[in-house]
Design an enzyme around this catalytic site. Structure first.
Site, PDB file in Angstrom:
ATOM      1  N   THR A  41       6.835  -0.401   9.663  1.00  0.00           N
ATOM      2  CA  THR A  41       7.320   0.191   8.792  1.00  0.00           C
ATOM      3  C   THR A  41       6.517   1.561   8.437  1.00  0.00           C
ATOM      4  O   THR A  41       5.327   1.411   8.444  1.00  0.00           O
ATOM      5  CB  THR A  41       7.909  -0.250   7.538  1.00  0.00           C
ATOM      6  OG1 THR A  41       6.974  -1.169   6.839  1.00  0.00           O
ATOM      7  CG2 THR A  41       9.254  -1.180   7.835  1.00  0.00           C
ATOM      8  N   VAL A  43       5.556   3.667   5.457  1.00  0.00           N
ATOM      9  CA  VAL A  43       4.735   3.666   4.502  1.00  0.00           C
ATOM     10  C   VAL A  43       3.583   2.515   4.569  1.00  0.00           C
ATOM     11  O   VAL A  43       2.444   2.789   4.368  1.00  0.00           O
ATOM     12  CB  VAL A  43       5.556   3.566   3.383  1.00  0.00           C
ATOM     13  CG1 VAL A  43       4.297   3.484   1.923  1.00  0.00           C
ATOM     14  CG2 VAL A  43       6.377   4.680   2.955  1.00  0.00           C
ATOM     15  N   CYS A  44       3.889   1.355   5.147  1.00  0.00           N
ATOM     16  CA  CYS A  44       3.068   0.269   5.370  1.00  0.00           C
ATOM     17  C   CYS A  44       1.994   0.648   6.405  1.00  0.00           C
ATOM     18  O   CYS A  44       0.793   0.266   6.104  1.00  0.00           O
ATOM     19  CB  CYS A  44       3.711  -0.880   5.467  1.00  0.00           C
ATOM     20  SG  CYS A  44       5.009  -1.524   4.522  1.00  0.00           S
ATOM     21  N   THR A  45       2.392   1.167   7.582  1.00  0.00           N
ATOM     22  CA  THR A  45       1.366   1.727   8.375  1.00  0.00           C
ATOM     23  C   THR A  45       0.413   2.462   7.714  1.00  0.00           C
ATOM     24  O   THR A  45      -0.921   2.641   8.195  1.00  0.00           O
ATOM     25  CB  THR A  45       2.268   2.557   9.476  1.00  0.00           C
ATOM     26  OG1 THR A  45       3.064   1.620  10.205  1.00  0.00           O
ATOM     27  CG2 THR A  45       1.219   2.837  10.773  1.00  0.00           C
ATOM     28  N   LEU A  48      -1.954   0.340   5.478  1.00  0.00           N
ATOM     29  CA  LEU A  48      -2.808  -0.717   6.205  1.00  0.00           C
ATOM     30  C   LEU A  48      -3.963   0.159   6.882  1.00  0.00           C
ATOM     31  O   LEU A  48      -5.174  -0.234   6.855  1.00  0.00           O
ATOM     32  CB  LEU A  48      -2.077  -1.648   6.856  1.00  0.00           C
ATOM     33  CG  LEU A  48      -1.607  -2.834   5.991  1.00  0.00           C
ATOM     34  CD1 LEU A  48      -0.890  -2.829   5.137  1.00  0.00           C
ATOM     35  CD2 LEU A  48      -1.437  -4.202   7.119  1.00  0.00           C
TER      36      LEU A  48
END
Length: 220
Positions: A41, A43-45, A48
């Site tokens: 996804t 935003v998560c990319t 992290l």
């Protein structure tokens, strides 16, 4: 649900570096566990990837980092390739483990399910939680963000600096404090003790006449 001051659960889980038992992994270090809604996804990319680039700053503060979501290890490992492609500054091995929580056991235990965000099957996803664990294995800080809002990892470093400072010095940090800025003398410190502990402290005059606002250079 884990509250501030509670002993953090000593969970055992699979991750991208194998089986992790939390207390063994942390040893005497501080720890960050941060959750994300789902692998692959956008935003998560970015999150992290940002954390991976900032790992040296967390290491300076003796903080070990772990990410967690309700996806499996295989998904985590595949997604890491995308994260590294999107964030080409990340070199070598991915610098921290991503924990698998497919059964949502940890998400429930830690109170980090987002009721408004669900998978295509209708299962709830993790919110963007941040848990700071002290060397005594107690929860020192928790922050919850909705799935739609990416975190500011500079702010997470700032609060770690504050928590680590105030754990050993009798001060608090004011709004927008940064390392090196003035701190607040704790209200529980008597005027006599303040003179000894903080010889350069200043008492600020206010209309009430009360002497509760006392600032001091950051203690070393």
């Amino acid at each position: 649900m884990v509250n501030l001051g509670d002993v953090f659960p000593n969970f055992t889980a699979e991750s991208t570096i194998g089986t992790i038992k939390l207390y063994d992994y942390l040893g005497d270090s501080w720890g960050i566990v941060f959750s994300h809604p789902a692998d692959y996804t956008p935003v998560c990319t970015t999150e992290l990837g940002s954390m991976a680039k900032m790992i040296p700053e967390f290491e300076k503060r003796n903080v070990k980092v772990m990410a967690i979501s309700c996806d499996g290890v295989d998904d985590h490992l595949g997604w890491i390739k995308d994260i590294k492609s999107y964030c080409p500054d990340i070199k070598g091995e991915f610098p921290y483990p991503i924990i698998a929580d497919q059964d949502r056991d940890l998400a429930v235990t830690l109170g980090m399910l987002d009721p408004d965000e669900k998978t295509s099957e209708g299962l709830p996803l993790s919110c963007r939680a941040v848990f700071l664990i002290g060397p005594d294995k107690r929860l020192k800080l928790s922050i919850l963000y909705p799935a739609t809002t990416g975190r500011n990892f500079d702010e997470i470093l700032r609060v770690i600096d504050s928590v680590q400072l105030t754990a050993v010095k009798k001060v608090a940090t004011p709004a927008n404090w940064k390392p090196g800025c003035d701190c607040m003398v704790l209200p529980s410190i008597s005027p006599e003790e303040a003179k000894t502990l903080f010889p350069e402290h200043k008492v600020h005059s206010v209309p009430s006449g009360k002497t509760y606002i006392r600032t001091t250079p950051q203690p070393q």
